[in-house]
Design a protein around this motif. Structure first.
Motif, short mmCIF file in Angstrom:
data_model
loop_
_atom_site.label_atom_id
_atom_site.label_comp_id
_atom_site.label_asym_id
_atom_site.label_seq_id
_atom_site.Cartn_x
_atom_site.Cartn_y
_atom_site.Cartn_z
N VAL A 16 5.96 -0.66 1.84
CA VAL A 16 5.25 -1.08 3.05
C VAL A 16 4.04 -1.89 2.60
O VAL A 16 3.33 -1.50 1.67
CB VAL A 16 4.79 0.12 3.90
N SER A 17 3.80 -3.02 3.28
CA SER A 17 2.68 -3.89 2.89
C SER A 17 1.72 -4.07 4.06
O SER A 17 2.07 -3.87 5.22
CB SER A 17 3.20 -5.26 2.45
N HIS A 18 0.49 -4.48 3.72
CA HIS A 18 -0.51 -4.76 4.76
C HIS A 18 -0.13 -5.98 5.59
O HIS A 18 -0.62 -6.13 6.71
CB HIS A 18 -1.89 -4.98 4.12
N ALA A 19 0.73 -6.83 5.05
CA ALA A 19 1.17 -8.01 5.81
C ALA A 19 2.00 -7.58 7.02
O ALA A 19 1.90 -8.18 8.10
CB ALA A 19 1.99 -8.94 4.91
N LYS A 20 2.84 -6.54 6.85
CA LYS A 20 3.64 -5.99 7.94
C LYS A 20 3.54 -4.47 7.90
O LYS A 20 4.48 -3.78 7.51
CB LYS A 20 5.10 -6.45 7.83
N PRO A 21 2.42 -3.92 8.34
CA PRO A 21 2.19 -2.48 8.20
C PRO A 21 3.07 -1.61 9.10
O PRO A 21 3.11 -0.40 8.91
CB PRO A 21 0.72 -2.33 8.56
N GLN A 22 3.76 -2.23 10.05
CA GLN A 22 4.64 -1.46 10.93
C GLN A 22 6.10 -1.51 10.47
O GLN A 22 6.98 -1.00 11.16
CB GLN A 22 4.53 -1.97 12.37
N GLN A 23 6.35 -2.12 9.31
CA GLN A 23 7.72 -2.29 8.84
C GLN A 23 7.93 -1.60 7.50
O GLN A 23 7.13 -1.73 6.58
CB GLN A 23 8.05 -3.78 8.69
N MET A 24 9.05 -0.88 7.40
CA MET A 24 9.46 -0.24 6.16
C MET A 24 10.61 -1.04 5.55
O MET A 24 11.60 -1.32 6.23
CB MET A 24 9.92 1.20 6.43
N ASN A 25 10.48 -1.42 4.29
CA ASN A 25 11.53 -2.16 3.60
C ASN A 25 12.14 -1.29 2.51
O ASN A 25 11.41 -0.69 1.71
CB ASN A 25 10.96 -3.43 2.97
N VAL A 26 13.46 -1.22 2.48
CA VAL A 26 14.18 -0.43 1.48
C VAL A 26 14.92 -1.38 0.55
O VAL A 26 15.71 -2.21 1.01
CB VAL A 26 15.17 0.56 2.14
N TYR A 27 14.66 -1.26 -0.76
CA TYR A 27 15.23 -2.20 -1.73
C TYR A 27 16.06 -1.49 -2.79
O TYR A 27 15.81 -0.33 -3.12
CB TYR A 27 14.11 -2.97 -2.46
N HIS A 28 17.03 -2.23 -3.33
CA HIS A 28 17.71 -1.88 -4.58
C HIS A 28 17.06 -2.78 -5.62
O HIS A 28 17.41 -3.95 -5.76
CB HIS A 28 19.21 -2.15 -4.48
N TYR A 61 0.82 -1.22 0.00
CA TYR A 61 0.00 0.00 0.00
C TYR A 61 0.85 1.27 0.00
O TYR A 61 0.32 2.37 -0.15
CB TYR A 61 -0.99 0.00 1.17
N ILE A 62 2.16 1.14 0.16
CA ILE A 62 3.07 2.27 -0.02
C ILE A 62 4.24 1.80 -0.86
O ILE A 62 4.87 0.78 -0.55
CB ILE A 62 3.60 2.81 1.33
N VAL A 63 4.52 2.50 -1.94
CA VAL A 63 5.74 2.27 -2.72
C VAL A 63 6.24 3.63 -3.19
O VAL A 63 5.55 4.34 -3.91
CB VAL A 63 5.52 1.28 -3.89
N GLU A 64 7.44 4.00 -2.73
CA GLU A 64 8.04 5.29 -3.07
C GLU A 64 9.41 5.06 -3.67
O GLU A 64 10.26 4.40 -3.09
CB GLU A 64 8.17 6.18 -1.82
N ARG A 65 9.62 5.60 -4.88
CA ARG A 65 10.90 5.47 -5.56
C ARG A 65 11.66 6.79 -5.44
O ARG A 65 11.07 7.87 -5.57
CB ARG A 65 10.67 5.13 -7.03
N LEU A 66 12.96 6.71 -5.20
CA LEU A 66 13.79 7.91 -5.10
C LEU A 66 14.13 8.39 -6.51
O LEU A 66 15.06 7.90 -7.14
CB LEU A 66 15.07 7.63 -4.32
N PHE A 67 13.32 9.31 -7.01
CA PHE A 67 13.48 9.86 -8.36
C PHE A 67 13.61 8.71 -9.37
O PHE A 67 12.83 7.78 -9.36
CB PHE A 67 14.67 10.82 -8.41
N ASN A 124 1.40 1.53 12.77
CA ASN A 124 1.38 1.38 11.31
C ASN A 124 2.00 2.58 10.60
O ASN A 124 1.81 3.73 10.99
CB ASN A 124 -0.06 1.21 10.83
N VAL A 125 2.76 2.29 9.55
CA VAL A 125 3.32 3.33 8.70
C VAL A 125 2.21 3.85 7.79
O VAL A 125 1.58 3.09 7.05
CB VAL A 125 4.49 2.79 7.86
N LEU A 126 1.97 5.17 7.83
CA LEU A 126 0.87 5.75 7.06
C LEU A 126 1.34 6.41 5.77
O LEU A 126 0.61 6.44 4.79
CB LEU A 126 0.12 6.77 7.91
N SER A 127 2.55 6.94 5.77
CA SER A 127 3.09 7.54 4.55
C SER A 127 4.60 7.64 4.66
O SER A 127 5.16 7.63 5.77
CB SER A 127 2.48 8.92 4.28
#
Length: 410
Positions: free
Chosen positions: A50-62, A36-42, A77-80
């Motif tokens: 962030v997913s509904h499966a783990k709404p309190q966890q932020m995952n940062v990927y390459h 429910y949240i996906v933000e790309r750095l430019f 929960n992470v809201l934004s």
């Protein structure tokens, strides 16, 4: 506004917006469901999910390497999430976390913020001007302005009578637009001073829920969309600027006198004199759906982009001179099968010539790696060194190269 990220029940997808006719899918991930949240750095390879499966966890990927850089868990929960080249901001209902995006270290926690059930906040994309705006009250339209670089409160802006519904910075971080839950009036303030610059009236017939507020890259236009079928585009100009060739007349002289007088009138009076109607509009063929808008230049022409929660992207032509009704020129489906198989080999190739980053790069010099904020495989300092703020950080956060970042204009 050169790429689009969407979260789905099966994962997330990233698209390139370099062409009107063709929507290029850059990446698709089905590793985490219900995103429910996906933000790309430019246009870089850094993606925050962030997913509904783990709404309190932020995952940062390459995402190009398919590796996880790090993950953080929070108390609720992470809201934004908002990010620029300097800061990554995580907004919870009653607290905000500010990370240094170079090494993902937590720099500041703003605790006991007014209840913010929608996670409303805005971060300037200009990393040299990393201002953060969020509701300063749950019952009134007060804006709290925070300096993300110095980690200090800048000011509070009494923007509206009712609670806030939307916030947006322009690309340089020098202006901030806001709307309240009523959705009838949109105001623009100077940053960091907080003086009111413009006031636009979206309409008085009915209250609406403004879901998207965005400036054009040149800060000449401001777009507002809501749960209704109408999208409004306002032009940020003064009355005297619209008729520069007008011969001197008595009415013209009086108009200038009135405009000059607004500097001395009370805010509620001068504000009424600055109200304006929409410069351009769009009539969507849907109503009641959440949507996100963007004002972008695609193939050298100004476009209005509208993405709806049912998975469609609408592209309209915008007449920057005369405004009026915008014309729909293309509709794309974002939930189709895509062309991932044939595009996988191209993911690691340089951007195509018609892409935004490649087009701009031909006209300017790429800064050296010693001064450009961002990431580099060979940038950084030796282990144990104190890394100056203007240099790269070592550690797990490394993207492909500095060419992933479009140049910054300040």
């Amino acid at each position: 506004c050169s790429s689009l990220a969407i979260g789905t029940t099966t994962g997330y997808r990233l698209f390139s917006l370099s062409s009107v006719e063709q929507l290029d899918q850059v990446h698709e991930s089905n590793e985490i469901p219900d995103v429910y949240i996906v933000e790309r750095l430019f246009s870089s390879s850094l993606v925050v999910v962030v997913s509904h499966a783990k709404p309190q966890q932020m995952n940062v990927y390459h995402f190009k390497k398919g590796t996880e850089i790090c993950n953080y868990s929070y108390s609720s929960n992470v809201l934004s999430i908002r990010l620029n080249r300097q800061r990554l901001v995580v907004c919870l209902e009653e607290s905000i976390y500010i990370h240094n995006i170079k090494d993902m270290k937590l720099l500041k926690t703003i605790v006991d913020t007014p209840p913010n059930t929608t996670g409303l906040c805005a971060l300037s994309i200009n990393h040299a001007n990393s201002y953060l705006a969020y509701p300063g009250s749950a019952t009134s339209g007060e804006i709290a302005l925070y300096d993300g670089n110095t980690l200090k409160t800048a000011c509070t802006i009494p923007a509206h009578d009712g609670p806030l519904a939307a916030l947006a910075f322009n690309c340089t971080g020098s202006k901030l637009a806001s709307a309240s839950e009523k959705g009838t009036v949109i105001r623009v303030f100077s940053i960091p001073g907080g003086q009111k610059l413009y006031e636009f009236r979206r309409g008085m017939k009915r209250y609406v829920n403004i879901s998207s507020l965005v400036f054009s890259m040149d800060s000449q236009f401001l777009c507002a969309s809501s749960n209704t079928e109408t999208v409004h585009i306002f032009k940020l100009e003064h009355l005297t600027d619209s008729r520069p060739e007008e011969p001197p007349t008595w009415s013209g002289y009086m108009g200038k006198m009135f405009q000059a007088a607004t500097n001395y009138l009370p805010a509620q009076v001068s504000g009424m004199m600055n109200q304006d109607r929409a410069f351009a509009t769009v009539r969507l063929n849907i109503s009641g759906q959440r949507n996100i808008c963007a004002l972008s230049t695609i193939q050298k022409l100004p476009r209005l982009l509208v993405t709806t929660s049912d998975g469609h992207l609408y592209i309209y032509n915008l007449d920057p001179q005369d405004g009026g009704e915008c014309v729909l020129i293309k509709k794309h489906s974002l939930l189709g099968s895509g062309k991932m198989e044939e595009n996988k080999e191209n993911d690691l190739q340089p951007p195509l010539p018609q892409s935004y980053a490649a087009t701009v790069a031909r006209q300017s010099t790429v800064p050296s790696t010693s001064t450009m904020p961002g990431y580099s495989e060979d940038g950084g300092a030796l282990r144990g060194e104190v890394i100056p703020e203007h240099e790269f950080a070592t550690g797990p956060v490394c993207l492909d190269d500095e060419n992933e970042f479009p140049p910054v204009s300040i």
